[in-house]
Design a protein around this motif. Structure first.
Motif, mmCIF file in Angstrom:
data_model
loop_
_atom_site.group_PDB
_atom_site.id
_atom_site.type_symbol
_atom_site.label_atom_id
_atom_site.label_comp_id
_atom_site.label_asym_id
_atom_site.label_seq_id
_atom_site.Cartn_x
_atom_site.Cartn_y
_atom_site.Cartn_z
ATOM 1 N N GLN A 88 0.848 -1.186 0.000
ATOM 2 C CA GLN A 88 0.000 0.000 0.000
ATOM 3 C C GLN A 88 0.886 1.238 0.000
ATOM 4 O O GLN A 88 2.062 1.178 0.369
ATOM 5 N N SER A 89 0.296 2.376 -0.421
ATOM 6 C CA SER A 89 0.988 3.660 -0.409
ATOM 7 C C SER A 89 0.484 4.505 0.754
ATOM 8 O O SER A 89 -0.676 4.394 1.159
ATOM 9 N N VAL A 90 1.356 5.349 1.280
ATOM 10 C CA VAL A 90 0.986 6.185 2.413
ATOM 11 C C VAL A 90 1.723 7.514 2.302
ATOM 12 O O VAL A 90 2.845 7.581 1.798
ATOM 13 N N VAL A 91 1.066 8.582 2.751
ATOM 14 C CA VAL A 91 1.656 9.913 2.809
ATOM 15 C C VAL A 91 1.852 10.287 4.272
ATOM 16 O O VAL A 91 0.938 10.125 5.088
ATOM 17 N N VAL A 92 3.044 10.789 4.602
ATOM 18 C CA VAL A 92 3.359 11.189 5.975
ATOM 19 C C VAL A 92 3.531 12.703 6.017
ATOM 20 O O VAL A 92 4.354 13.266 5.291
ATOM 21 N N ASN A 93 2.740 13.363 6.830
ATOM 22 C CA ASN A 93 2.915 14.778 7.135
ATOM 23 C C ASN A 93 3.443 14.905 8.554
ATOM 24 O O ASN A 93 3.333 13.981 9.366
ATOM 25 N N SER A 94 4.015 16.056 8.875
ATOM 26 C CA SER A 94 4.631 16.235 10.182
ATOM 27 C C SER A 94 3.590 16.121 11.287
ATOM 28 O O SER A 94 2.493 16.671 11.198
ATOM 29 N N GLY A 95 3.942 15.385 12.332
ATOM 30 C CA GLY A 95 3.084 15.261 13.493
ATOM 31 C C GLY A 95 1.853 14.412 13.301
ATOM 32 O O GLY A 95 0.976 14.408 14.171
ATOM 33 N N THR A 96 1.737 13.691 12.177
ATOM 34 C CA THR A 96 0.550 12.875 11.925
ATOM 35 C C THR A 96 0.860 11.397 12.118
ATOM 36 O O THR A 96 2.015 10.989 12.171
ATOM 37 N N GLU A 97 -0.202 10.596 12.208
ATOM 38 C CA GLU A 97 -0.063 9.153 12.419
ATOM 39 C C GLU A 97 -0.995 8.402 11.474
ATOM 40 O O GLU A 97 -2.036 7.892 11.896
ATOM 41 N N PRO A 98 -0.671 8.337 10.180
ATOM 42 C CA PRO A 98 -1.526 7.550 9.277
ATOM 43 C C PRO A 98 -1.526 6.081 9.678
ATOM 44 O O PRO A 98 -0.507 5.537 10.116
ATOM 45 N N VAL A 99 -2.695 5.440 9.533
ATOM 46 C CA VAL A 99 -2.875 4.042 9.929
ATOM 47 C C VAL A 99 -3.129 3.204 8.680
ATOM 48 O O VAL A 99 -3.986 3.539 7.858
ATOM 49 N N VAL A 100 -2.372 2.112 8.539
ATOM 50 C CA VAL A 100 -2.469 1.231 7.378
ATOM 51 C C VAL A 100 -3.056 -0.107 7.826
ATOM 52 O O VAL A 100 -2.586 -0.706 8.801
ATOM 53 N N HIS A 101 -4.070 -0.588 7.119
ATOM 54 C CA HIS A 101 -4.691 -1.881 7.409
ATOM 55 C C HIS A 101 -4.392 -2.848 6.267
ATOM 56 O O HIS A 101 -4.662 -2.544 5.108
ATOM 57 N N PHE A 102 -3.823 -3.997 6.597
ATOM 58 C CA PHE A 102 -3.573 -5.052 5.616
ATOM 59 C C PHE A 102 -4.485 -6.243 5.907
ATOM 60 O O PHE A 102 -4.580 -6.691 7.057
ATOM 61 N N GLN A 103 -5.131 -6.767 4.871
ATOM 62 C CA GLN A 103 -5.799 -8.061 4.963
ATOM 63 C C GLN A 103 -5.119 -8.984 3.962
ATOM 64 O O GLN A 103 -5.283 -8.837 2.753
ATOM 65 N N LEU A 104 -4.328 -9.920 4.470
ATOM 66 C CA LEU A 104 -3.544 -10.797 3.606
ATOM 67 C C LEU A 104 -4.407 -11.914 3.040
ATOM 68 O O LEU A 104 -5.273 -12.467 3.733
ATOM 69 N N ASN A 105 -4.165 -12.244 1.782
ATOM 70 C CA ASN A 105 -4.818 -13.373 1.139
ATOM 71 C C ASN A 105 -3.921 -14.604 1.214
ATOM 72 O O ASN A 105 -2.684 -14.488 1.243
#
Length: 757
Positions: A88-105
């Motif tokens: 997956q792709s994610v963008v990080v900005n200062s002071g933020t906490e993006p959350v990534v969810h993976f469902q593996l096949n």
């Protein structure tokens, strides 16, 4: 006593330690098809623009976390035995906490999960409207990569434009620059013409427009947080950049970079010159040459997994001729019927120039105690100068204005992440010493004797900041903070700036709504006046009042709407200001900072960014509808003791500003990029002369760039700015040579050559 205070000020950042504002955190969880956590999964976080990467393993709950992640765009991959890999792709900005969810096949059921065309996961826990500009944006957008260009800001950020040779954003002058998350302090207003850093040395730039947490300081109008090139994007590789075009313009840069697993370095030198340096007072380009040179160095050492050292230094030297109006019988120079027989701003005799210098050094130690706590300590040094000189026979007043400012201080911060809380505490401070020289020769027949006035003011600032983010629910983030500040200079002042924000993400729609309320305190310039200049003012019904800090109150709300890779962001804001910082000029161009009693700036903004359409095209749009008004009297600086006034349009008030552009990949490794700029017109200082109404003409320009890559090492591009060559008067306020027209048509070719060593 004073020496003891300064010594304590420099040591405090080491004794008390926000998360350095260049970093964010990436969190996530890995599940199997039955939504059970998958422990022991190898998760890799890799930068899209370089070889920088981190790896981690999921715990028994299937969770993982990456701390101290620099601003930028990343891919996150997850691999576990018996399952197909996922990305997956994610963008990080200062002071933020993006959350990534993976469902593996399960392996064999689907060998790979390709999400390259899926929407990028962007932070949803921030109340701050943010624009992220990447290195490909800088390399391809027409004109952005020139050494003195600010188009990386004005083309992508709503409400940002250059008028009277100064960058304005959200109706104000004062902005903060951070490099590697460390502030570059500068309390001066409208004195420098050159940008802070060469765009070619930037990897990412994060532009924040209001709604700041307490860690970001007190420049309410804009914060430019720069991630410089580090060498992780290169492997002992150099790049030579050359450009040449009309108006005898050229830009050149030579850069080197490389890295090992633990160490990365990047260094560059650059030079530029042009016969078009500043906005001209008439359509003709007269006495307007500019030249400059500079260098940049970035070093990063990963001592061990818990400790990183970062060192950044930069040097710039610039010179600008001040353009003038060569036409003796026009509306500016001559008393004619079109101006009611009062010359608007005679400049035919000017032969002025300005020399500028800027150098900064910052050092950061980033220590990760564990996945939940982080310490950063960042001492810094900054030198900035601007020397304006006139010819002795300049018409009316030949002015001299020399200023050199030295800053030394530091920032220390500590960050702790808890299950539902993110706490940041820190200390920021600096000591400032200025050397100033004001002078004037009077050629206006007044009989006033010439004078010089040397000044050596000093001051200091200390600010403590406390921020907390609280997530009572996964999709709701509440934030609160405060920033007590003490300033000591021409005046001594204290301020406590509370800030509150909220961001909520709507399930399924994935829309993020945000709201903010906060206060800001901006420390004043150290300028002071005494002796001959004060005597001259007293004899001419003016005087000097000590500058006090600007105090701002901001309300803002907005929404971010993602849809199939598109991102639409809209916000509405209002800023109420006391002691609004502005500038006023004496003679041919020496500009003094002043403050006026009140300003009210309000508007709404819109940005739109697309994904890669059909694997070829990108679209960007930035629009602002804004009103910037102020009210007298002058409350600080040189004042004429004017009576209080109702609100009036400030000279940089422009109601509608639009930038719309795109980048399309063409066959044979070529591309085309464009940008259309529209402005509805700035305030007219001479209502009805010669333009009707209280606004100057609306204006539109079209920029185009065509480029082609020849293999991996060599590329060439041709750029045309203001393709139609349409000229209009943008501004008729008195700064740096008088009035200001937009730039003429510019054509230039740019060559890039990359090689290994």
């Amino acid at each position: 006593m004073r020496k003891g205070f300064l010594f304590l000020l420099l040591l405090l950042p080491f004794a008390v330690s926000t998360l350095a504002t260049i970093f964010g955190t990436v969190r996530g969880i890995v599940h199997d098809p039955q939504h059970r956590p998958v422990s022991g999964t190898t998760v890799m976080l890799k930068a899209k623009s370089s070889d920088w990467s981190k790896s981690a393993s999921t715990d028994n709950n299937g969770e993982f976390v990456f701390n101290a992640v620099p601003i930028g765009e990343y891919s996150v991959s997850a691999e576990s035995p018996g399952f197909a890999p996922a990305v997956q792709s994610v963008v990080v900005n200062s002071g933020t906490e993006p959350v990534v969810h993976f469902q593996l096949n399960l392996a064999g059921a689907k060998e790979t999960v390709n999400v390259s065309g899926a929407p990028v996961i962007a932070p949803t826990d921030s109340a701050t409207p943010t624009t992220l500009i990447s290195r490909p944006d800088i390399e391809r957008t027409p004109g952005v990569s020139r050494s003195n260009s600010l188009a990386m800001i004005t083309d992508y950020v709503p409400g940002a434009y250059v008028t009277h040779d100064q960058l304005h954003i959200r109706g104000g002058h004062q902005t903060s620059w951070l490099v590697d998350g460390v502030p570059v302090p500068n309390t001066n207003i409208a004195s420098n013409l050159g940008p802070q850093i060469d765009p070619n040395d930037i990897d990412y730039m994060e532009v924040n427009r209001g709604s700041y947490s307490a860690e970001f300081g007190d420049r309410t109008y804009g914060v430019f947080n720069i991630v410089p090139r580090t060498g992780f994007e290169r492997n002992n590789e150099a790049e030579l950049l050359l450009s040449a075009g009309n108006l005898y313009q050229t830009n050149a840069q030579l850069s080197f970079g490389g890295h090992s697993e633990r160490f990365a370095y990047y260094a560059s030198v650059n030079g530029n010159r042009s016969n078009l340096g500043l906005q001209t007072p008439v359509p003709e380009v007269v006495h307007d040459a500019a030249n400059g040179y500079g260098g940049f160095l970035s070093l990063i050492l990963n001592v061990d997994p818990s400790n990183q050292l970062r060192f950044v230094t930069s040097l710039r030297k610039d010179y600008y001729q001040i353009p003038y109006d060569p036409n003796p019988n026009d509306i500016e120079n001559a008393p004619i019927a079109a101006n009611n027989f009062v010359a608007q701003y005679p400049s035919i005799g000017l032969r002025d120039g300005q020399h500028e210098g800027d150098a900064f050094i910052n050092f950061s130690w980033v220590h990760t105690f564990n996945t939940k706590t982080l310490l950063s300590v960042s001492p810094f040094y900054h030198f900035n100068s601007a020397d304006y000189d006139s010819m002795p026979n300049d018409s009316r007043i030949a002015s001299t204005d020399h200023r050199a400012s030295t800053y030394a201080g530091g920032q220390g911060s500590f960050n702790a992440n808890m299950p539902k809380n993110d706490l940041q505490v820190g200390l920021y401070g600096f000591y400032q010493k200025d050397n100033e020289l004001f002078g004037a020769i009077f050629n206006d027949g007044s009989g006033n004797p010439p004078f010089t006035d040397p000044e050596h003011p000093s001051g200091s600032l200390v600010a403590f900041f406390l921020d907390e983010k609280f997530k009572p629910f996964p999709r709701l983030t509440l934030s609160a903070g405060m920033r007590p500040t003490h300033f000591s200079g021409g005046v001594s002042e204290n301020a406590i700036s509370p800030r509150f924000g909220a961001a909520v993400n709507v399930p399924r729609l994935k829309w993020t709504f945000r709201a903010f309320y906060g206060h800001y305190y901006q420390a004043p310039p150290l300028i002071t006046v005494s002796g001959p200049l004060l005597q001259f003012c007293s004899a001419n019904n003016c005087g000097f009042t000590a500058l006090h800090g600007e105090r701002d109150e901001e309300h803002q709300f907005g929404v971010t709407i993602p849809y199939r890779g598109w991102t639409l962001d809209a916000d509405n804001f209002k800023t109420d200001v006391a002691n609004f910082f502005d500038h006023s000029c004496i003679g041919s161009g020496a500009c003094f900072p002043i403050s006026i009693a009140q300003a009210v700036i309000r508007g709404w903004e819109l940005t739109l960014r697309s994904p890669r359409i059909a694997h070829r095209g990108l679209i960007h749009l930035a629009y602002s509808n804004q009103i910037a008004e102020g009210a007298l009297p002058i409350t600080g600086g040189l004042t004429n003791f004017a009576s209080p006034s109702p609100l009036f349009a400030l000279d940089h008030d422009q109601r509608n500003t639009l930038n719309f552009g795109g980048d399309i990949a063409l066959p044979w490794r070529s591309y085309a990029s464009t940008n259309v700029y529209y402005g509805s017109g700035f305030s007219n200082a001479f209502t009805g002369q010669p333009y009707p109404g209280d606004k100057l003409p609306q204006h539109t320009t079209f920029d185009l760039s065509l480029g082609k890559d020849f293999g991996e090492r060599f590329s060439v591009s041709l750029s045309a700015l203001n393709v139609a060559g349409r000229r209009v008067e943008l501004d008729n306020s008195q700064t740096f040579g008088g009035f200001h027209w937009n730039a003429p048509r510019e054509l230039f070719v740019q060559l890039r050559y990359r090689f290994h060593y």
